[in-house]
Design an enzyme around this catalytic site. Structure first.
Site, PDB file in Angstrom:
ATOM      1  N   ASP A  11       1.027  -1.289   0.227  1.00 31.23           N
ATOM      2  CA  ASP A  11      -0.054   0.037  -0.429  1.00 31.23           C
ATOM      3  C   ASP A  11       1.284   1.247  -0.076  1.00 31.23           C
ATOM      4  O   ASP A  11       2.015   1.829   0.098  1.00 31.23           O
ATOM      5  CB  ASP A  11      -0.651  -0.093   1.660  1.00 31.23           C
ATOM      6  CG  ASP A  11      -1.649   1.163   1.279  1.00 31.23           C
ATOM      7  OD1 ASP A  11      -1.932   1.517   0.080  1.00 31.23           O
ATOM      8  OD2 ASP A  11      -2.121   1.864   3.041  1.00 31.23           O
ATOM      9  N   SER A  12       0.531   2.129  -0.262  1.00 30.14           N
ATOM     10  CA  SER A  12       1.044   3.055   0.121  1.00 30.14           C
ATOM     11  C   SER A  12       1.352   4.113   1.668  1.00 30.14           C
ATOM     12  O   SER A  12       2.364   4.779   1.611  1.00 30.14           O
ATOM     13  CB  SER A  12       0.113   4.838  -0.720  1.00 30.14           C
ATOM     14  OG  SER A  12      -0.897   5.019  -0.013  1.00 30.14           O
ATOM     15  N   TYR A  43      -0.690   8.556  -2.849  1.00 29.76           N
ATOM     16  CA  TYR A  43      -0.529   7.645  -3.925  1.00 29.76           C
ATOM     17  C   TYR A  43      -2.145   8.973  -4.435  1.00 29.76           C
ATOM     18  O   TYR A  43      -1.746   9.342  -6.199  1.00 29.76           O
ATOM     19  CB  TYR A  43      -0.459   6.659  -4.008  1.00 29.76           C
ATOM     20  CG  TYR A  43       0.516   6.127  -4.513  1.00 29.76           C
ATOM     21  CD1 TYR A  43       1.860   6.260  -3.922  1.00 29.76           C
ATOM     22  CD2 TYR A  43       0.321   4.114  -4.346  1.00 29.76           C
ATOM     23  CE1 TYR A  43       2.434   5.384  -3.570  1.00 29.76           C
ATOM     24  CE2 TYR A  43       1.161   3.568  -4.206  1.00 29.76           C
ATOM     25  CZ  TYR A  43       2.393   4.133  -3.800  1.00 29.76           C
ATOM     26  OH  TYR A  43       3.506   2.902  -3.473  1.00 29.76           O
ATOM     27  N   CYS A  74      -4.394  -1.324  -1.680  1.00 32.85           N
ATOM     28  CA  CYS A  74      -4.605  -0.029  -1.649  1.00 32.85           C
ATOM     29  C   CYS A  74      -5.719  -0.069  -3.219  1.00 32.85           C
ATOM     30  O   CYS A  74      -5.027  -0.362  -3.796  1.00 32.85           O
ATOM     31  CB  CYS A  74      -3.256   0.573  -2.637  1.00 32.85           C
ATOM     32  SG  CYS A  74      -3.529   2.353  -3.090  1.00 32.85           S
ATOM     33  N   ASN A  75      -6.731   0.626  -2.766  1.00 37.64           N
ATOM     34  CA  ASN A  75      -7.384   1.015  -3.857  1.00 37.64           C
ATOM     35  C   ASN A  75      -7.106   1.195  -5.796  1.00 37.64           C
ATOM     36  O   ASN A  75      -7.281   1.828  -6.475  1.00 37.64           O
ATOM     37  CB  ASN A  75      -9.001   1.155  -3.515  1.00 37.64           C
ATOM     38  CG  ASN A  75      -9.523   0.713  -2.819  1.00 37.64           C
ATOM     39  OD1 ASN A  75     -10.736   0.238  -3.204  1.00 37.64           O
ATOM     40  ND2 ASN A  75      -9.289   0.270  -1.418  1.00 37.64           N
ATOM     41  N   THR A  76      -6.398   2.301  -4.648  1.00 36.23           N
ATOM     42  CA  THR A  76      -5.616   4.212  -5.854  1.00 36.23           C
ATOM     43  C   THR A  76      -4.612   2.681  -7.210  1.00 36.23           C
ATOM     44  O   THR A  76      -5.187   3.140  -8.280  1.00 36.23           O
ATOM     45  CB  THR A  76      -5.392   5.044  -5.227  1.00 36.23           C
ATOM     46  OG1 THR A  76      -5.774   5.607  -3.730  1.00 36.23           O
ATOM     47  CG2 THR A  76      -4.775   6.394  -5.867  1.00 36.23           C
ATOM     48  N   CYS A 180     -10.703   3.125   0.565  1.00 38.35           N
ATOM     49  CA  CYS A 180      -9.655   3.637   0.660  1.00 38.35           C
ATOM     50  C   CYS A 180      -9.048   2.129   1.568  1.00 38.35           C
ATOM     51  O   CYS A 180      -9.936   2.881   2.458  1.00 38.35           O
ATOM     52  CB  CYS A 180      -9.351   4.870   0.567  1.00 38.35           C
ATOM     53  SG  CYS A 180      -7.339   5.395   1.149  1.00 38.35           S
ATOM     54  N   THR A 181      -7.735   2.265   1.569  1.00 42.20           N
ATOM     55  CA  THR A 181      -8.428   0.779   2.430  1.00 42.20           C
ATOM     56  C   THR A 181      -7.624   1.806   4.336  1.00 42.20           C
ATOM     57  O   THR A 181      -7.878   1.625   4.959  1.00 42.20           O
ATOM     58  CB  THR A 181      -6.335   0.379   2.294  1.00 42.20           C
ATOM     59  OG1 THR A 181      -5.840   0.529   1.631  1.00 42.20           O
ATOM     60  CG2 THR A 181      -7.352  -0.405   1.437  1.00 42.20           C
ATOM     61  N   HIS A 182      -6.836   2.814   4.081  1.00 44.45           N
ATOM     62  CA  HIS A 182      -7.256   2.976   5.252  1.00 44.45           C
ATOM     63  C   HIS A 182      -8.093   3.761   5.667  1.00 44.45           C
ATOM     64  O   HIS A 182      -8.105   3.803   7.089  1.00 44.45           O
ATOM     65  CB  HIS A 182      -6.275   4.973   4.797  1.00 44.45           C
ATOM     66  CG  HIS A 182      -4.714   5.399   4.252  1.00 44.45           C
ATOM     67  ND1 HIS A 182      -4.524   4.943   3.310  1.00 44.45           N
ATOM     68  CD2 HIS A 182      -3.611   5.145   5.500  1.00 44.45           C
ATOM     69  CE1 HIS A 182      -2.757   4.685   3.199  1.00 44.45           C
ATOM     70  NE2 HIS A 182      -2.444   5.344   4.700  1.00 44.45           N
TER      71      HIS A 182
END
Ligand code: DGL
Length: 250
Positions: A11-12, A43, A74-76, A180-182
């Site tokens: 992930d970012s 990202y 990470c979706n992005t 968004c995973t965050h």
């Protein structure tokens, strides 16, 4: 035949730790290498090209560790790079996308709020998802929100979400999609802000099931013992304790 090589997850930043926890629950016998690209986060507010360049560097690091599969937590990064990476590499690459389909299925005529990064919401992958399952869905780009999760700034995150949700009649909302995973780590705050009946959805468990299916199909499952190692491109003294805390919580 068992395959004991590790699975790369990236992930970012720390958001993918929630995905990692779901993967470890689904496949406890596997070894995972988690990489948070903290030095290059976020990202979701970069250009597509800059984001792709970051992802390629992360992929190179994971491939150098002989991973048997990669999970883009990470979706992005999935929206930016999954198709291109799959065309380039033969190992399984599993992505994550906003859970719009499950939200659509449980909708009762109300609206669906989709929280994600500006990049995720602007790319074709989400557009296509929206065409199919977007009835009643309202995309809400959340620039700056992942940074608050990285800093564990709970009060600021609460204020951010309060303001984001303020234009909407929450009694007319059926579901909130965490794209968004965050944002998955903001569930406790959302539970305070949303009426109890509003469903909050994320893609972590679905991604874990998808990884299991693909490993099974390709005969790549391990027999154990499982394990995990955490890595960051940022300051390890700051980031690794946050990752460990979040993994414990998840
Ligand atoms: N965690 C990432 C996602 O799922 C993105 C956060 C960012 O780097 O902007 O979209």
């Amino acid at each position: 035949m068992a395959d004991g090589r590790p699975i790369g997850v990236f992930d970012s930043g720390v958001g993918g730790i929630g995905t990692l926890a779901a993967l470890m629950r689904e496949l406890p016998q596997e070894r995972f290498i988690f990489y948070g690209d903290t030095a290059n986060a976020p990202y979701g507010t970069k250009t597509r090209e800059d984001c792709m360049a970051c992802i390629e560097r992360v992929m190179a690091q994971l491939l150098a560790q002989d991973v048997k599969a990669v999970v883009i937590a990470c979706n992005t990064a999935t929206a930016v790079a999954a198709a291109e990476l799959r065309a380039r590499h033969t190992l399984p690459i599993i992505g994550i996308e906003p859970a719009l389909k499950p939200a659509h299925e449980l909708r009762h005529g109300g609206s669906i709020l989709v929280l994600a990064t500006p990049m995720t919401l602007r790319l074709e992958k989400f557009r296509a998802l929206y065409e199919r399952y977007g009835e009643g869905a309202i995309p809400l780009p959340c620039p700056g929100l992942m940074e608050l999760v990285e800093r564990e700034a709970h009060d600021e995150a609460r204020a951010y979400l309060q303001q984001l949700l303020s234009p909407y009649d929450l009694n007319a909302v059926d579901a909130v999609v965490l794209g968004c995973t965050h944002y998955v780590f903001l569930r406790p705050i959302l539970a305070e802000l949303l009426p109890e009946r509003v469903k909050v959805l994320d893609g972590n468990a679905g991604t874990a099931r998808q990884l299991r299916r693909v490993l099974e199909e390709r005969g790549l499952l391990a027999v154990g013992p499982g394990g995990v190692s955490l890595h960051t491109s940022g300051d390890a003294r700051v980031v690794l304790p946050v990752m460990r805390r979040l993994l414990e919580r998840a």
